[in-house]
Write a protein that holds these residues in place. Structure first.
Motif, PDB file in Angstrom:
ATOM      1  N   GLY A 199      13.478  -2.797   3.269  1.00  0.00           N
ATOM      2  CA  GLY A 199      12.993  -1.661   4.159  1.00  0.00           C
ATOM      3  C   GLY A 199      11.776  -1.171   3.802  1.00  0.00           C
ATOM      4  O   GLY A 199      10.674  -0.122   4.299  1.00  0.00           O
ATOM      5  N   ILE A 200      11.230  -1.151   2.317  1.00  0.00           N
ATOM      6  CA  ILE A 200      10.242  -0.033   1.682  1.00  0.00           C
ATOM      7  C   ILE A 200       8.605  -1.128   2.493  1.00  0.00           C
ATOM      8  O   ILE A 200       7.981  -0.306   2.680  1.00  0.00           O
ATOM      9  CB  ILE A 200       9.963  -0.374   0.074  1.00  0.00           C
ATOM     10  N   ARG A 201       8.477  -2.129   2.298  1.00  0.00           N
ATOM     11  CA  ARG A 201       7.917  -3.093   3.139  1.00  0.00           C
ATOM     12  C   ARG A 201       7.333  -2.936   4.395  1.00  0.00           C
ATOM     13  O   ARG A 201       6.315  -2.809   5.090  1.00  0.00           O
ATOM     14  CB  ARG A 201       8.126  -4.612   3.005  1.00  0.00           C
ATOM     15  N   GLY A 202       8.463  -2.732   5.239  1.00  0.00           N
ATOM     16  CA  GLY A 202       9.035  -2.624   6.534  1.00  0.00           C
ATOM     17  C   GLY A 202       8.260  -1.049   6.990  1.00  0.00           C
ATOM     18  O   GLY A 202       7.164  -0.994   7.756  1.00  0.00           O
ATOM     19  N   PHE A 203       8.899  -0.298   6.139  1.00  0.00           N
ATOM     20  CA  PHE A 203       8.151   1.785   5.936  1.00  0.00           C
ATOM     21  C   PHE A 203       6.430   1.422   6.289  1.00  0.00           C
ATOM     22  O   PHE A 203       6.327   2.146   7.216  1.00  0.00           O
ATOM     23  CB  PHE A 203       8.775   1.499   5.048  1.00  0.00           C
ATOM     24  N   TYR A 204       5.997   0.604   5.379  1.00  0.00           N
ATOM     25  CA  TYR A 204       4.380   0.859   4.841  1.00  0.00           C
ATOM     26  C   TYR A 204       3.695  -0.482   5.327  1.00  0.00           C
ATOM     27  O   TYR A 204       2.632  -0.361   5.790  1.00  0.00           O
ATOM     28  CB  TYR A 204       4.032   1.062   3.422  1.00  0.00           C
ATOM     29  N   GLY A 205       4.436  -1.353   6.569  1.00  0.00           N
ATOM     30  CA  GLY A 205       3.412  -1.888   7.328  1.00  0.00           C
ATOM     31  C   GLY A 205       3.424  -3.043   6.617  1.00  0.00           C
ATOM     32  O   GLY A 205       2.041  -3.764   7.373  1.00  0.00           O
ATOM     33  N   ALA A 206       3.772  -3.163   5.605  1.00  0.00           N
ATOM     34  CA  ALA A 206       3.084  -3.908   4.886  1.00  0.00           C
ATOM     35  C   ALA A 206       4.196  -6.043   4.205  1.00  0.00           C
ATOM     36  O   ALA A 206       5.417  -5.720   4.827  1.00  0.00           O
ATOM     37  CB  ALA A 206       3.408  -3.886   3.336  1.00  0.00           C
ATOM     38  N   PRO A 250       1.043  -0.920  -0.036  1.00  0.00           N
ATOM     39  CA  PRO A 250      -0.315  -0.163   0.050  1.00  0.00           C
ATOM     40  C   PRO A 250       1.244   0.692   0.292  1.00  0.00           C
ATOM     41  O   PRO A 250       1.415   1.719   0.578  1.00  0.00           O
ATOM     42  CB  PRO A 250      -0.616  -0.086   1.248  1.00  0.00           C
ATOM     43  N   GLY A 251       0.953   1.796  -0.328  1.00  0.00           N
ATOM     44  CA  GLY A 251       1.462   3.534  -0.925  1.00  0.00           C
ATOM     45  C   GLY A 251       2.342   3.350  -1.852  1.00  0.00           C
ATOM     46  O   GLY A 251       3.214   4.276  -1.902  1.00  0.00           O
ATOM     47  N   VAL A 252       2.540   2.217  -2.360  1.00  0.00           N
ATOM     48  CA  VAL A 252       3.777   2.455  -4.009  1.00  0.00           C
ATOM     49  C   VAL A 252       2.916   1.880  -5.159  1.00  0.00           C
ATOM     50  O   VAL A 252       2.166   1.076  -5.259  1.00  0.00           O
ATOM     51  CB  VAL A 252       4.560   0.993  -3.208  1.00  0.00           C
ATOM     52  N   SER A 253       2.737   2.275  -6.127  1.00  0.00           N
ATOM     53  CA  SER A 253       2.703   2.172  -7.275  1.00  0.00           C
ATOM     54  C   SER A 253       4.001   1.228  -8.480  1.00  0.00           C
ATOM     55  O   SER A 253       4.534   2.452  -8.438  1.00  0.00           O
ATOM     56  CB  SER A 253       2.340   3.371  -8.643  1.00  0.00           C
TER      57      SER A 253
END
Ligand SMILES: Cc1ncc(COP(=O)(O)O)c(C=O)c1O
Length: 372
Positions: free
Chosen positions: A365-372, A272-275
């Motif tokens: 890192g990206i998944r961790g930031f968005y809690g995904a 979520p939050g990433v395209s």
């Protein structure tokens, strides 16, 4: 773990020997100006681009400036181009005596929207300058007929897209094949990068070839005879030798970038939050940049930086909103697609030498930031 946005030392380690084989003879021969490697590179890049001639110049910027100087703009002449690009695209239009006219971009590819270009043509339009941004080509199948209809030359800014191609009316066409003249940049961070500034123009238009070659050496090809006022913008022989050594690797480097991009697209799907970036199905993308759109961009960048992951924003301020172009009348809200993109784009590392662990670190890192 450290994952820089680009790791040129990792590239250099893989090709050190090949580089030295090309560079040392130039040093031993002391032929630093327009030596044989320049001629060889001009021929090789022209062949790659399916163009007749190549003219090595000092930078990608000059590769745009010289062809536009050859168009002999008069005051008020307009060049339609993209606002979502590196500054040189429009800076050179101005420095060649033209007036940049910025039109909005396609939201998926970030390249010129042909319908917006068509709507911007006026009796003062003198050229169209598509930018093949991030490594995929603009919609040349629409732009070329539009230009032909109005008798306009097309100067391709392919500074980020050497070796990219697009299916145009069913046939693969290279960046640099269709336009009147095309600029490639060999800035060190490009897919094919020199050891400093360097660039090259390709063209299949004989009068353009002659003008650019002449403009490159102070407007004259015979020593001390100047038919016009030009520049000193030769491609350095040492740079040409470096680029000749690297050229055989370009296709596999771009393929490795494409493979990394496909891997990231899958690994980031559904976060979520990433395209993830769109590749136009007509394009073979060379992924000079792998650019996602994200929510809370600056916070994500800081989070990734703390984890050792380099990122970059290309481009945070569209050109129609640059202070130096205020005289053109650009205002916030005028080019909404481009302005929205400028707030959300983020380039991630995609360089060919990335290890599986480095790629996984970026995604974690990206998944961790968005809690995904
Ligand atoms: C889209 C675009 N146009 C023009 C340029 C100018 O190239 P250079 O930096 O080689 O002058 C660049 C690269 O930096 C670019 O990315």
């Amino acid at each position: 773990m450290n994952v820089p946005i680009l790791d040129l030392k990792a590239q250099h380690a893989t090709i050190r020997e090949a580089l030295m084989q090309q560079v040392l003879p130039v040093i031993e021969g002391q032929t630093f100006i327009l030596g044989q490697p320049v001629l060889d590179l001009e021929a090789a890049v022209a062949a790659l681009s399916h163009a007749t001639w190549g003219i090595g110049v000092a930078s990608g910027t000059d590769g745009l400036l010289l062809p536009m100087k050859a168009l002999d703009f008069k005051p008020g002449d307009e060049v339609i181009t993209s606002p979502f690009t590196f500054f040189a695209t429009a800076g050179t239009i101005h420095n060649a005596g033209g007036r940049p006219v910025f039109v909005d971009i396609d939201p998926l590819t970030y390249n010129l929207d042909p319908a917006q270009v068509a709507a911007a043509v006026t009796p003062r339009t003198r050229a169209i300058m598509p930018v093949h941004l991030y490594g995929q080509m603009a919609a040349m199948e629409a732009l070329m007929p539009l230009a032909a209809q109005h008798g306009l030359p097309v100067i391709e800014d392919a500074c980020q897209s050497i070796g990219a191609r697009r299916k145009v009316n069913g046939a693969w066409r290279m960046a640099g094949e269709l336009g009147t003249a095309t600029s490639f940049s060999f800035f060190p961070s490009k897919n094919l990068g020199g050891w400093g500034d360097a660039g090259l123009v390709v063209t299949s238009d004989e009068s353009m070839e002659q003008r650019v070659r002449r403009l490159r050496t102070h407007g004259g090809l015979r020593m001390y005879h100047h038919e016009e006022i030009g520049f000193n913008s030769r491609l350095d022989t040492l740079q040409a030798a470096v680029l000749l050594a690297k050229l055989p690797y370009l296709e596999r480097w771009s393929a490795a970038r494409r493979a990394n991009a496909a891997w990231f697209n899958e690994a980031l799907a559904g976060v979520p939050g990433v395209s993830t970036p769109a590749t136009d199905p007509l394009n073979e993308h060379i992924f000079h940049q792998y650019v996602v759109q994200v929510d809370r961009r600056e916070a994500l960048q800081a989070h990734l930086k703390a984890m050792g992951v380099g990122t970059a924003v290309y481009y945070s301020v569209p050109l129609h909103l640059q202070e130096c172009f205020a005289f053109l009348g650009g205002k916030p809200g005028k080019l909404p697609v481009c302005e929205a993109a400028a707030h959300r784009v983020l380039a991630l590392p995609v360089y060919p030498e990335m290890t599986e662990a480095q790629k996984a670190h970026v995604v974690a890192g990206i998944r961790g930031f968005y809690g995904a």
